[in-house]
Enzyme design. Structure first.
Site, short mmCIF file in Angstrom:
data_model
loop_
_atom_site.label_atom_id
_atom_site.label_comp_id
_atom_site.label_asym_id
_atom_site.label_seq_id
_atom_site.Cartn_x
_atom_site.Cartn_y
_atom_site.Cartn_z
N ARG A 111 0.81 -1.23 0.00
CA ARG A 111 0.00 0.00 0.00
C ARG A 111 0.84 1.27 0.00
O ARG A 111 0.39 2.32 0.46
CB ARG A 111 -0.96 0.04 1.18
N LYS A 132 2.07 11.77 -11.04
CA LYS A 132 1.33 10.77 -11.81
C LYS A 132 2.19 9.53 -12.01
O LYS A 132 3.32 9.62 -12.48
CB LYS A 132 0.95 11.32 -13.19
N GLU A 174 9.25 19.44 -24.45
CA GLU A 174 8.45 19.78 -23.27
C GLU A 174 9.01 21.02 -22.58
O GLU A 174 8.28 21.80 -21.97
CB GLU A 174 8.39 18.60 -22.28
N LYS A 214 5.46 23.70 -14.44
CA LYS A 214 4.57 22.57 -14.22
C LYS A 214 4.05 22.59 -12.79
O LYS A 214 2.88 22.32 -12.55
CB LYS A 214 5.31 21.26 -14.50
N GLU A 224 -6.22 17.22 -12.27
CA GLU A 224 -6.55 17.55 -13.65
C GLU A 224 -8.03 17.73 -13.90
O GLU A 224 -8.61 17.19 -14.84
CB GLU A 224 -5.97 16.48 -14.61
N ARG A 228 -4.99 22.14 -15.08
CA ARG A 228 -3.88 21.26 -15.43
C ARG A 228 -3.96 20.79 -16.88
O ARG A 228 -2.97 20.42 -17.49
CB ARG A 228 -3.83 20.06 -14.47
N ASN A 232 -1.47 20.11 -21.59
CA ASN A 232 -1.58 19.32 -22.81
C ASN A 232 -1.40 20.15 -24.07
O ASN A 232 -1.66 19.68 -25.19
CB ASN A 232 -2.93 18.60 -22.86
N HIS A 235 -0.44 18.64 -27.37
CA HIS A 235 -0.60 17.19 -27.25
C HIS A 235 -1.74 16.63 -28.10
O HIS A 235 -1.77 15.44 -28.37
CB HIS A 235 -0.81 16.78 -25.80
N HIS A 239 -0.22 13.89 -30.15
CA HIS A 239 -0.44 12.45 -29.97
C HIS A 239 -0.79 11.76 -31.28
O HIS A 239 -0.37 10.63 -31.53
CB HIS A 239 -1.55 12.21 -28.94
N HIS A 249 7.96 11.41 -28.19
CA HIS A 249 6.88 12.20 -27.63
C HIS A 249 7.10 13.72 -27.73
O HIS A 249 6.26 14.45 -28.26
CB HIS A 249 6.67 11.80 -26.17
N1 LIG Z 1 4.34 11.02 -14.91
C1 LIG Z 1 4.33 12.10 -15.66
O1 LIG Z 1 3.86 13.15 -15.27
C2 LIG Z 1 4.94 12.04 -17.02
C3 LIG Z 1 5.20 13.22 -17.72
C4 LIG Z 1 5.80 13.13 -18.96
C5 LIG Z 1 6.11 11.90 -19.49
N2 LIG Z 1 5.85 10.77 -18.81
C6 LIG Z 1 6.19 9.45 -19.35
O2 LIG Z 1 7.57 9.46 -19.63
C7 LIG Z 1 7.83 8.58 -20.71
C8 LIG Z 1 8.68 9.28 -21.72
O3 LIG Z 1 9.83 9.82 -21.06
P1 LIG Z 1 11.30 9.44 -21.52
O4 LIG Z 1 11.49 9.85 -22.93
O5 LIG Z 1 12.24 9.93 -20.49
O6 LIG Z 1 11.18 7.87 -21.47
P2 LIG Z 1 12.07 6.60 -21.39
O7 LIG Z 1 12.22 6.25 -19.97
O8 LIG Z 1 11.38 5.63 -22.27
O9 LIG Z 1 13.51 6.96 -22.00
C9 LIG Z 1 13.68 7.04 -23.38
C10 LIG Z 1 14.83 6.13 -23.86
O10 LIG Z 1 16.06 6.67 -23.43
C11 LIG Z 1 16.84 5.66 -22.79
N3 LIG Z 1 17.62 6.37 -21.80
C12 LIG Z 1 17.22 6.83 -20.60
N4 LIG Z 1 18.21 7.53 -20.01
C13 LIG Z 1 19.27 7.47 -20.84
C14 LIG Z 1 20.58 8.00 -20.78
N5 LIG Z 1 20.97 8.76 -19.74
N6 LIG Z 1 21.41 7.73 -21.80
C15 LIG Z 1 21.00 7.00 -22.87
N7 LIG Z 1 19.77 6.50 -22.98
C16 LIG Z 1 18.91 6.74 -21.97
C17 LIG Z 1 15.86 4.66 -22.28
O11 LIG Z 1 16.43 3.38 -22.14
C18 LIG Z 1 14.76 4.71 -23.33
O12 LIG Z 1 15.08 3.83 -24.37
C19 LIG Z 1 6.49 8.14 -21.25
O13 LIG Z 1 6.22 6.84 -20.78
C20 LIG Z 1 5.52 9.13 -20.64
O14 LIG Z 1 4.24 8.57 -20.45
C21 LIG Z 1 5.28 10.83 -17.59
#
Ligand SMILES: NC(=O)c1ccc[n+]([C@@H]2O[C@H](COP(=O)([O-])OP(=O)(O)OC[C@H]3O[C@@H](n4cnc5c(N)ncnc54)[C@H](O)[C@@H]3O)[C@@H](O)[C@H]2O)c1
Ligand SMILES: NC(=O)c1ccc[n+]([C@@H]2O[C@H](COP(=O)([O-])OP(=O)(O)OC[C@H]3O[C@@H](n4cnc5c(N)ncnc54)[C@H](O)[C@@H]3O)[C@@H](O)[C@H]2O)c1
Lengths: 347, 347
Positions: A111, A132, A174, A214, A224, A228, A232, A235, A239, A249
């Protein structure tokens, strides 16, 4: 640099700097009996030397591929095998995807146990705030998750050294969005400081700006319900393009923002100098061709299933009245398609 | 009767009465676009006529067998198939197990949707308060879950008509525990009113008392850092007996409470009239024989892995200084085993 969240309670600190990982971690880990490290396996391979004094490391499939129910349950079982207790700590090291999945694991194991996120991508500055957590289902992305805040975010920019350019550009998308939401001054400074190219060692400040912007939106509307939603920006079309062209992304968000500003210009007498913006974006490396090549009928089809839509045949779309002033408008699918087709000419 | 929770925010109402289901539900459901009903399949079969005007019913495996990750994910997928939105409502109908699993589903689908619990067992009065959701893992019960409060609890006692006696006795075990934690007056009244047998149609008041007592402990310590632990009165030995003799939970708790009071009497000069209590419990139908037949070495073995333990070879045990005054003591495994063996003589 340190930033303190400004929620009404359960605040935490976000540390942003080079080479801070082990020292900062230790301030926290020393308070716990057991510490478990969930690490993106690709990041582990690239940065193994940083993790030598970690006890219990759980390597997880890299990036988005981690965010399945099967993978998260496997990690939970591993934590339970290792006899994790309610007052132990989980440290999640990786990009936004590892963060989303690792935070989800932390939020439902026993939990909820404490966790710290160590982002290793630029994009993850976005998930450092907001609480999130999420995993995916076959029906779509991020459909299962919780709201759960970390105990700290330790942003060691040394990880960026191995980040491929496309990931830098994606994360920077972003950053641009957050600067546009923050206001004219922010976006102008950002463009000015980066107009000769992105220098990964000089982004600390903009990461913090992004986090602050943010934080503002999230603190006024954590769940949201209204404001909030403005996060987007870019987006809706983003998307659709991300899905159709398999884009990163943040890259897709940048394209989506161009779409938003184009509509803003139509509604509010060309307030944005889109031409300069487009040439700036191209210069720092963004490929804008999907905006020219997109099948607008297909895009409209994707956008029609967006969560923000309230009326049939209308699409909820976030535009900017000016920098710093987002608005949610409803635009008919036919008007939107016409505008998107028209826009192709300026790319 | 209505009871309003007394948290600092996000309060909800608990309705307790006969025949209130449809009318009370409607007050809530009318505010939502879509309502999904998650119903214990056994309860569904027994009470089908109550559910005729429900739109979307998802029948789930009865009782504890629902609380697996596979079953909960299947329900989430069904909700997603049916296009559930963040502002829809889930209504969970069944005992504590259906409640635990259904609340877990509600808490992680789309990062949390509103839900209402309709308890159909006496034991579920316990889960009406506290906001704990849970599913099981092979490692043990309730190891995965969240803290998530319902929007209302609608306790329609008409469901009790089909409740087997052993389930009534099990639920009544927690009622007894709550009365003992509330104080002398409460437990005396409870015993007095039920000394001629349990009349299922006259338990409303005691359900409300139980809920109030639990509310007190939960409101002072929602995350179980300290005082909430006292709600585990009878659970240390209880869980060991439950596991070893495959007893119903509340039945085991009653046996565990006898163990607690026996130790209290040893420490505090026989303050409890255990003899009368034992004859009362037997009279209303509890089988106390496991306390005579238990293998105390085996019981100690189970109890040694209890979460409340802080020192090796000592067991954290909740006893009563007097009714209404629980205490957490540490007792050596050898002393405890000797006492439990000694106790067999009075059963
Ligand atoms: N929780 C939230 O508020 C929130 C906000 C924005 C995005 N997200 C999520 O984040 C994800 C996208 O973020 P991301 O692009 O960081 O994702 P990711 O974790 O998929 O990283 C992208 C790629 O980079 C590689 N990588 C990570 N760090 C590295 C480094 N230092 N050197 C080389 N390669 C590296 C990873 O292995 C992966 O292949 C999505 O799943 C999205 O839904 C969440
Ligand atoms: N969340 C909490 O705070 C909390 C508190 C106490 C117990 N619990 C959980 O509750 C569960 C035990 O509660 P329970 O005994 O109500 O569980 P249950 O849901 O397993 O119900 C017991 C049995 O009674 C049947 N049943 C339910 N209603 C019936 C009715 N009206 N008529 C005939 N049969 C009926 C069920 O099909 C099941 O077989 C455990 O899983 C426990 O972990 C949770």
């Amino acid at each position: 640099m340190e930033f303190h969240t400004t929620y009404s309670d359960n605040n935490y600190t976000i540390y942003v700097d080079n080479g801070i990982l082990n020292e900062t971690l230790q301030k926290y880990t020393s308070q716990y009996n057991q510490v478990f490290y969930i690490i993106d396996s690709h990041v582990y391979d690239l940065h193994e030397e940083k993790f030598t004094n970690f006890d219990t490391v759980i390597k997880v499939p890299r990036g988005e591929s981690f965010k399945t129910i099967e993978n998260t349950i496997a990690v939970i079982d591993e934590l339970l095998d290792q006899n994790i207790k309610r007052n132990d700590l989980v440290v999640v090291i990786g990009g936004g995807a590892t963060g989303d999945g690792g935070a989800f694991v932390s939020s439902i194991t026993l939990r909820g146990v404490d966790y710290i996120h160590v982002p290793t991508t630029l994009l993850a500055h976005d998930s450092a705030i907001g609480g999130k957590t999420a995993i995916n289902r076959p029906h779509g992305k991020n459909l299962v998750g919780t709201f759960y805040r970390p105990n700290a975010v330790i942003y060691d920019l040394d990880f960026f050294e191995t980040l491929p350019e496309e990931e830098v550009l994606s994360g920077f998308g972003e950053v641009i969005k957050h600067a546009m939401l923050a206001g004219k001054e922010s976006i102008n400074r950002l463009v000015d400081e980066t107009k000769d190219g992105l220098d990964i060692t000089r982004l600390n400040e903009f990461i913090l700006y992004g986090i602050k912007t943010k934080m503002y939106y999230v603190s006024v509307d954590e769940k949201e319900d209204n404001l909030r939603k403005f996060l987007n920006l870019g987006h809706t079309l983003g998307h659709a393009l991300e899905y159709s062209f398999k884009l990163k992304h943040g890259h897709a968000v940048v394209l989506g923002i161009i779409g938003s500003l184009y509509i803003s210009n139509k509604m509010y007498n060309d307030i944005f100098d889109l031409e300069s913006l487009i040439s700036y974006l191209k210069k720092i490396g963004y490929d804008l061709s999907p905006l020219k090549e997109m099948n607008t009928t297909e895009m409209i089809h994707y956008m029609s299933s967006d969560k923000k839509n309230m009326r049939k045949s209308f699409i909820g779309y976030i535009i900017l009245r000016e920098y710093g002033h987002p608005e949610l408008i409803e635009i008919s699918t036919s008007d939107l398609e016409a505008l998107l087709n028209e826009m192709k000419a300026i790319i």
